[in-house]
Scaffold this active site. Structure first.
Site, PDB file in Angstrom:
ATOM      1  N   ASN A 110     105.718 -50.042 -49.500  1.00 40.77           N
ATOM      2  CA  ASN A 110     104.836 -49.355 -49.646  1.00 40.77           C
ATOM      3  C   ASN A 110     104.655 -48.700 -50.754  1.00 40.77           C
ATOM      4  OD1 ASN A 110     102.511 -47.764 -48.449  1.00 40.77           O
ATOM      5  ND2 ASN A 110     103.684 -46.096 -49.252  1.00 40.77           N
TER       6      ASN A 110
ATOM      7  N   ARG B 125     100.922 -37.116 -55.907  1.00 39.10           N
ATOM      8  CA  ARG B 125     101.269 -36.307 -57.078  1.00 39.10           C
ATOM      9  C   ARG B 125     102.753 -35.988 -57.536  1.00 39.10           C
ATOM     10  NH1 ARG B 125      98.576 -31.237 -54.251  1.00 39.10           N
ATOM     11  NH2 ARG B 125     100.455 -29.949 -54.005  1.00 39.10           N
TER      12      ARG B 125
ATOM     13  N   TRP C 152     104.745 -36.230 -51.170  1.00 41.10           N
ATOM     14  CA  TRP C 152     104.207 -36.992 -50.122  1.00 41.10           C
ATOM     15  C   TRP C 152     104.127 -36.403 -48.981  1.00 41.10           C
ATOM     16  CZ3 TRP C 152     108.427 -40.988 -51.397  1.00 41.10           C
ATOM     17  CH2 TRP C 152     109.583 -40.420 -50.939  1.00 41.10           C
TER      18      TRP C 152
ATOM     19  N   ASP D 170      94.018 -29.166 -56.763  1.00 39.22           N
ATOM     20  CA  ASP D 170      93.634 -30.593 -56.273  1.00 39.22           C
ATOM     21  C   ASP D 170      92.075 -30.735 -55.986  1.00 39.22           C
ATOM     22  OD1 ASP D 170      94.381 -32.726 -54.467  1.00 39.22           O
ATOM     23  OD2 ASP D 170      96.182 -31.882 -54.020  1.00 39.22           O
TER      24      ASP D 170
END
Length: 485
Positions: free
Chosen positions: A166, A171, A184, A279
């Site tokens: 994966n 960030r 994560w 964000d």
């Protein structure tokens, strides 16, 4: 298709879709401010900064996915839904029901045509550098961000049980030359792999961070690829051919044609404070504890190009990435839930916030069935509000959607509230993330069983009069562009 970031940029330059800045700029704060302004103005070109203050060995590029045209060029298609159809082609008609179809998807790991192709040495290994995260021109996007951040690096991990790879766009906050914090979220596949290593008592979880790469692989990092499917394979589907990879000393596969590669591990027993960070919601997310990445080796091409993006209140570059995601995965949603006609995840709805769905309604309660089916699909489970309309409503025309809501919805009857359900960790509107409430709105025309009376007939013009007016339009002297269709 493009083998690396450079060939993509060369192609954009040939098509006059690349703007080059040749004056010296500060990459840490000045570049993100430039990119933010351009994205708000919906600037349609990628931007390459050739002279960086304090980072003479690097260049920076941004806005490479800053329009639907750029994304279509990056993936070599005029129809993004065709990519989703390509993904599903081996399984059409082979499994019935959502459960059976999801089980079939897991078998895609064995599709050899798109599996990654190992090469002995990659372009990213041109130079081995002294490991130093501070030597890379990462951004400090907003004034109150806690530090500089990698905003579009590919964080590579693998499942310790299945060895399925994966890579996600998480960030990453730079702490020091050799330490960074990886944000994560608990629902992400990287975090799930981390928890497996932790449960097994393996303290050093192998991790690699790739900067740049071919555009299909970069886009794949941001896509919600179904769990169990190797992301390198899915990148191969987008690209139309296998992704070249190198095998690292820690056992991970990494893109051979990346611009730079950071190799190390995440300590499963060490957490550090991450944030605040401005964000995609347009708000700062508060501090929280996340795992620490330790850098051991660092590779880079000559004259490497750092790709970073900025996030904030829409529209930003991620608005177009989100729209591409919507189009690519629409065939998958329609395959799993056949009554779906179209879907709109508006950028202003922050994608996870609002979904507008049109359906072929076949029975009473059908809209609610679709809501719950969507909330059970991967990252659609984060969707805070789902609006379901009839198939003749254009989900991309907000005026039509508002009319459907106003003309079909009784709030007490047609609004569904779900409590204590999963939500996006970044949703600051809930006091208890990742648990929150959700809302569904049934904005379809009602059957008698749903409302207790016969639904009124819709007004429609006389077809004969429509044809008469169309045939005589020129004689009225009105402009042709307003002629009835």
């Amino acid at each position: 298709m493009f083998e690396d970031l450079r060939s993509y940029l060369d192609h954009l330059k040939e098509r006059d879709l690349l703007h080059e800045v040749n004056v010296e700029v500060d990459p840490v704060e000045e570049v993100p401010e430039i990119l933010r302004h351009l994205m708000w103005k919906r600037y349609p070109k990628a931007v390459l900064f050739n002279k960086l203050k304090g980072y003479e060995d690097w260049r920076v590029v941004g806005n490479i996915f800053g329009s639907m045209e750029l994304i279509k060029i990056a993936l070599g298609t005029e129809n993004l839904e065709e990519i989703g159809e390509r993904f599903l082609a081996p399984f059409k008609g082979k499994a019935e029901g959502v459960t059976g179809k999801l089980r079939k998807l897991s078998e895609m790991i064995g599709m050899g045509k798109y599996l990654p192709k190992k090469v002995r040495k990659g372009a990213v290994q041109e130079r081995e550098l002294e490991p130093d995260l501070l030597s890379i021109p990462t951004f400090k996007t907003w004034p109150k961000d806690a530090s500089r951040y990698f905003t579009y690096a590919l964080t590579i991990t693998k499942d310790p049980d299945t060895e399925v790879h994966n890579f996600g766009v998480y960030r990453i906050m730079v702490y020091s030359p050799r330490r960074a914090v990886v944000h994560w979220q608990v629902h992400k596949r990287g975090a799930q792999n981390y928890l497996k290593y932790k449960k097994k008592g393996i303290r050093k979880m192998p991790v690699a961070i790739a900067i740049g790469g071919d555009p299909a692989t970069l886009l794949t990092g941001a896509l919600p690829v179904p769990e169990g499917i190797d992301k390198y394979m899915f990148a191969g589907i987008l690209k139309g051919s296998s992704v070249p990879v190198i095998e690292l000393d820690n056992g991970l596969l990494a893109p051979a044609n990346a611009e730079a590669l950071l190799v190390g591990y995440v300590d499963t027993e060490e957490l550090a404070w991450e944030g605040p960070f401005g964000d995609h919601t347009g708000y700062y997310t508060p501090r929280d504890l996340y795992p620490v990445f330790h850098l051991e080796k660092m590779y880079a091409r000559k004259d490497p190009i750092y790709y970073g993006t900025v996030v904030g209140r829409p529209p930003m570059e991620d608005a177009y990435i989100g729209k591409a995601t919507e189009r690519i995965f629409l065939p998958l949603m329609k395959w799993l839930i056949p009554e779906i006609v179209d879907v709109n995840l508006p950028p202003e709805g922050l994608f996870h916030g609002i979904a507008i769905v049109s359906i072929k309604k076949k029975y009473p309660g059908h809209a609610r069935k679709v809501m719950h089916s969507l909330w059970g699909l991967g990252q659609m489970s984060f969707t805070k509000m789902i609006i379901v309309v009839d198939e003749d409503v254009d989900v991309h025309d907000i005026g039509e959607v508002m009319y459907a809501i106003a003309s079909t919805v009784d709030p007490k009857r047609d609004v569904v509230i779900i409590e204590n359900d999963v939500t996006d960790v970044l949703d600051h509107t809930t006091p208890t993330p990742p648990i929150a409430s959700k809302m569904g709105i049934d904005a379809t025309r009602k059957w008698k069983e749903e409302c207790g009376y016969e639904w009124p007939e819709r007004t429609e013009p006389d077809p004969k009069l429509v044809e008469l007016v169309k045939s005589r339009w020129e004689s009225y002297g009105f402009p042709s562009e307003v002629k009835p269709e």
